[in-house]
Design a protein around this motif. Structure first.
Motif, PDB file in Angstrom:
ATOM      1  N   GLU A  58      24.770   9.181  24.404  1.00  0.00           N
ATOM      2  CA  GLU A  58      24.210   9.044  23.306  1.00  0.00           C
ATOM      3  C   GLU A  58      25.500   7.605  23.756  1.00  0.00           C
ATOM      4  OE1 GLU A  58      25.654   8.604  18.537  1.00  0.00           O
ATOM      5  OE2 GLU A  58      24.137  10.429  19.265  1.00  0.00           O
ATOM      6  N   GLU A  59      26.614   7.836  23.614  1.00  0.00           N
ATOM      7  CA  GLU A  59      27.449   6.616  24.131  1.00  0.00           C
ATOM      8  C   GLU A  59      27.148   5.719  25.342  1.00  0.00           C
ATOM      9  OE1 GLU A  59      30.965   4.193  23.280  1.00  0.00           O
ATOM     10  OE2 GLU A  59      29.448   5.012  21.830  1.00  0.00           O
ATOM     11  N   THR A  94      24.186   5.618  26.090  1.00  0.00           N
ATOM     12  CA  THR A  94      22.762   4.758  25.666  1.00  0.00           C
ATOM     13  C   THR A  94      23.028   3.215  25.335  1.00  0.00           C
ATOM     14  OG1 THR A  94      21.118   6.615  25.884  1.00  0.00           O
ATOM     15  CG2 THR A  94      20.754   4.685  24.687  1.00  0.00           C
ATOM     16  N   ARG A  95      23.537   3.403  24.357  1.00  0.00           N
ATOM     17  CA  ARG A  95      24.062   2.590  23.444  1.00  0.00           C
ATOM     18  C   ARG A  95      25.417   1.264  24.288  1.00  0.00           C
ATOM     19  NH1 ARG A  95      28.598  -0.335  21.805  1.00  0.00           N
ATOM     20  NH2 ARG A  95      30.446   1.657  22.941  1.00  0.00           N
ATOM     21  N   LEU A  96      26.333   2.360  25.328  1.00  0.00           N
ATOM     22  CA  LEU A  96      26.479   0.704  26.761  1.00  0.00           C
ATOM     23  C   LEU A  96      25.463  -0.130  27.229  1.00  0.00           C
ATOM     24  CD1 LEU A  96      30.235   2.979  26.615  1.00  0.00           C
ATOM     25  CD2 LEU A  96      29.688   0.850  26.270  1.00  0.00           C
ATOM     26  N   ARG A  97      23.928   1.166  27.656  1.00  0.00           N
ATOM     27  CA  ARG A  97      23.225   0.398  28.380  1.00  0.00           C
ATOM     28  C   ARG A  97      22.725  -0.646  28.214  1.00  0.00           C
ATOM     29  NH1 ARG A  97      22.316   6.017  31.657  1.00  0.00           N
ATOM     30  NH2 ARG A  97      24.590   5.756  33.242  1.00  0.00           N
ATOM     31  N   ASP A  98      22.717  -0.478  26.110  1.00  0.00           N
ATOM     32  CA  ASP A  98      21.614  -1.007  25.773  1.00  0.00           C
ATOM     33  C   ASP A  98      22.011  -2.526  25.405  1.00  0.00           C
ATOM     34  OD1 ASP A  98      19.235   0.669  25.403  1.00  0.00           O
ATOM     35  OD2 ASP A  98      20.375   1.006  23.432  1.00  0.00           O
ATOM     36  N   SER A  99      23.769  -2.207  25.425  1.00  0.00           N
ATOM     37  CA  SER A  99      24.543  -3.752  25.303  1.00  0.00           C
ATOM     38  C   SER A  99      24.275  -4.084  26.855  1.00  0.00           C
ATOM     39  CB  SER A  99      26.481  -3.202  24.535  1.00  0.00           C
ATOM     40  OG  SER A  99      26.186  -2.726  23.187  1.00  0.00           O
ATOM     41  N   ASN A 155      21.595  -6.421  27.069  1.00  0.00           N
ATOM     42  CA  ASN A 155      21.407  -7.557  26.101  1.00  0.00           C
ATOM     43  C   ASN A 155      21.593  -8.660  26.209  1.00  0.00           C
ATOM     44  OD1 ASN A 155      19.477  -6.372  23.847  1.00  0.00           O
ATOM     45  ND2 ASN A 155      21.237  -5.915  22.850  1.00  0.00           N
TER      46      ASN A 155
END
Length: 125
Positions: free
Chosen positions: A17-18, A20-25, A28
């Motif tokens: 989950e972390e 994924t969150r970092l990769r999404d950032s 962006n």
């Protein structure tokens, strides 16, 4: 507590989950960088046309040196490796100069816009 098991490839869901969150950032930020570069190149294309119209050289070593020094200082303040920032800007500058040279070459294929304007003005007076 282990976060991953290399033998099975299992990853703790919290770690996944972390990631994924970092990769999404990161995705962006990459999108923003691409859009900013596109805007930058729109401006530099206008500069290239203006330089060609007025028969100015495609490169401006003084401005380039000032921009590199400025970007290195910005990088230091942002805790980014200044050498990396300089390499990045040098890459961009080389591409901009290449565009400016192409624009200048295209404008000298016939009558340049500034020469054409001078002829039109003289004929109209």
């Amino acid at each position: 507590m282990t976060t991953s098991n290399a033998a099975t490839g299992d990853v703790d869901p919290a770690v996944r989950e972390e990631l994924t969150r970092l990769r999404d950032s990161i995705d962006n930020i990459d999108a923003a960088v691409v859009h900013m570069l596109a805007e930058r190149f729109k401006c530099t294309q206008q500069v290239g046309r203006l330089k060609a119209e007025h028969r100015l050289p495609p490169a401006d070593p003084g401005r380039e040196a000032r921009q590199i020094a400025r970007l290195r200082a910005l990088a230091e303040n942002a805790k980014l490796d200044p050498a990396f920032a300089e390499k990045f800007l040098n890459f961009i500058i080389a591409e901009v100069i290449r565009h400016h040279e192409r624009i200048a070459d295209d404008s000298t294929g016939g009558v340049t816009p500034s020469a054409n304007r001078a002829t039109t003005s003289a004929a109209g007076e």
